[in-house]
Design a protein around this motif. Structure first.
Motif, PDB file in Angstrom:
ATOM      1  N   ASN A  36       6.236 -62.805  -5.467  1.00  0.00           N
ATOM      2  CA  ASN A  36       7.200 -63.901  -5.540  1.00  0.00           C
ATOM      3  C   ASN A  36       7.138 -64.649  -4.214  1.00  0.00           C
ATOM      4  O   ASN A  36       7.584 -64.146  -3.197  1.00  0.00           O
ATOM      5  N   MET A  37       6.525 -65.823  -4.239  1.00  0.00           N
ATOM      6  CA  MET A  37       6.240 -66.568  -3.016  1.00  0.00           C
ATOM      7  C   MET A  37       7.270 -67.665  -2.771  1.00  0.00           C
ATOM      8  O   MET A  37       7.805 -68.247  -3.708  1.00  0.00           O
ATOM      9  N   ILE A  94      11.244 -53.293   2.807  1.00  0.00           N
ATOM     10  CA  ILE A  94      10.543 -54.147   3.764  1.00  0.00           C
ATOM     11  C   ILE A  94      10.169 -53.313   4.990  1.00  0.00           C
ATOM     12  O   ILE A  94      11.036 -52.735   5.646  1.00  0.00           O
ATOM     13  N   ILE A  95       8.876 -53.240   5.296  1.00  0.00           N
ATOM     14  CA  ILE A  95       8.384 -52.549   6.490  1.00  0.00           C
ATOM     15  C   ILE A  95       8.201 -53.569   7.621  1.00  0.00           C
ATOM     16  O   ILE A  95       8.557 -53.320   8.760  1.00  0.00           O
ATOM     17  N   ALA A  96       7.652 -54.720   7.270  1.00  0.00           N
ATOM     18  CA  ALA A  96       7.433 -55.839   8.190  1.00  0.00           C
ATOM     19  C   ALA A  96       7.405 -57.102   7.323  1.00  0.00           C
ATOM     20  O   ALA A  96       7.326 -56.991   6.089  1.00  0.00           O
ATOM     21  N   PRO A 145      10.651 -59.772  -3.541  1.00  0.00           N
ATOM     22  CA  PRO A 145       9.212 -59.947  -3.340  1.00  0.00           C
ATOM     23  C   PRO A 145       8.340 -59.849  -4.594  1.00  0.00           C
ATOM     24  O   PRO A 145       7.222 -60.345  -4.595  1.00  0.00           O
ATOM     25  N   ILE A 146       8.854 -59.227  -5.650  1.00  0.00           N
ATOM     26  CA  ILE A 146       8.034 -58.993  -6.839  1.00  0.00           C
ATOM     27  C   ILE A 146       8.628 -59.683  -8.060  1.00  0.00           C
ATOM     28  O   ILE A 146       9.811 -59.533  -8.356  1.00  0.00           O
ATOM     29  N   ASP A 147       7.784 -60.411  -8.777  1.00  0.00           N
ATOM     30  CA  ASP A 147       8.142 -60.969 -10.079  1.00  0.00           C
ATOM     31  C   ASP A 147       7.528 -60.028 -11.107  1.00  0.00           C
ATOM     32  O   ASP A 147       6.309 -59.978 -11.263  1.00  0.00           O
ATOM     33  N   GLU A 148       8.381 -59.247 -11.751  1.00  0.00           N
ATOM     34  CA  GLU A 148       7.907 -58.260 -12.729  1.00  0.00           C
ATOM     35  C   GLU A 148       8.350 -58.683 -14.124  1.00  0.00           C
ATOM     36  O   GLU A 148       9.478 -59.095 -14.331  1.00  0.00           O
ATOM     37  N   TYR A 149       7.412 -58.604 -15.069  1.00  0.00           N
ATOM     38  CA  TYR A 149       7.705 -59.007 -16.439  1.00  0.00           C
ATOM     39  C   TYR A 149       6.706 -58.322 -17.365  1.00  0.00           C
ATOM     40  O   TYR A 149       5.810 -57.608 -16.914  1.00  0.00           O
ATOM     41  N   ARG A 150       6.866 -58.542 -18.640  1.00  0.00           N
ATOM     42  CA  ARG A 150       5.940 -57.957 -19.610  1.00  0.00           C
ATOM     43  C   ARG A 150       5.378 -59.051 -20.498  1.00  0.00           C
ATOM     44  O   ARG A 150       6.030 -60.073 -20.741  1.00  0.00           O
ATOM     45  N   ASN A 210       8.733 -63.886  -0.662  1.00  0.00           N
ATOM     46  CA  ASN A 210      10.187 -63.901  -0.693  1.00  0.00           C
ATOM     47  C   ASN A 210      10.679 -62.489  -0.364  1.00  0.00           C
ATOM     48  O   ASN A 210      10.534 -61.575  -1.171  1.00  0.00           O
ATOM     49  N   ILE A 211      11.234 -62.310   0.801  1.00  0.00           N
ATOM     50  CA  ILE A 211      11.636 -60.988   1.279  1.00  0.00           C
ATOM     51  C   ILE A 211      12.784 -60.418   0.446  1.00  0.00           C
ATOM     52  O   ILE A 211      12.851 -59.217   0.218  1.00  0.00           O
TER      53      ILE A 211
END
Length: 175
Positions: free
Chosen positions: A50-51, A93-95, A61-66, A57-58
């Motif tokens: 997810n940008m 978030i690590i960095a 960060p992930i766009d998850e779908y099916r 995008n912190i």
């Protein structure tokens, strides 16, 4: 030629063992990280970065779908049960350009989302002491007509070797 024949036989035998015939491959996008398929049907669980402009995008960060191929390839969000107990991705978030992740189904297996400027985001994972950039996961499920909880026989991780960038497949036997 005789020395090459056994090599090609072994090579193509291995490919057929690890490949899934007639499974659809979701369209690749600039933000595609990887996707998961399983042996029960062709429906596919997709994970995209997810940008926000050139950065991840912190906060999300992930766009998850099916992609529900059993309904003609319709894109749908994960159901609450899928998100909370199986295919949802938990992140830490690590960095700014490094995010540790794991699937809701298991916190044991860690995935790492990295994003370097001028490159597309990638996920890497370590399986059988081999680090690879992940492209897709295939889960071979046990036949389970009586059990509510489905168990996996094995999981195939496909992608590129982290060091050599050559195609790589790692098989994880589930016990």
């Amino acid at each position: 030629m005789k020395t090459l024949l056994p090599f090609f036989f072994c090579f193509f035998s291995c490919i057929s063992v690890f490949s899934q015939e007639n499974y659809p491959i979701p369209e690749n996008t600039a933000t595609r990280l990887f996707y998961i398929q399983h042996s029960n049907n062709h429906n596919t669980y997709v994970y995209d970065a997810n940008m926000e402009g050139e950065s991840i995008n912190i906060k999300n960060p992930i766009d998850e779908y099916r992609i529900v191929y059993t309904e003609g390839g319709v894109k749908k969000p994960l159901s609450k049960v899928q998100k909370d107990f199986a295919y949802g991705m938990n992140t830490k978030i690590i960095a700014p350009n490094l995010i540790e992740m794991h699937l809701a189904a298991s916190s044991k297996l860690k995935f790492y989302l990295i994003h370097n400027p001028n490159q597309r985001p990638k996920v890497y994972v370590t399986i059988n002491n081999r680090k690879l950039y992940l492209e897709n996961i295939f889960v071979e499920l046990e036949d389970s007509s009586t059990s509510i909880k489905t168990k996996a026989k094995y999981i195939l991780f496909s992608g590129k070797d982290f060091t050599s960038n050559e195609n790589a497949i790692e098989k994880l036997i589930v016990e």
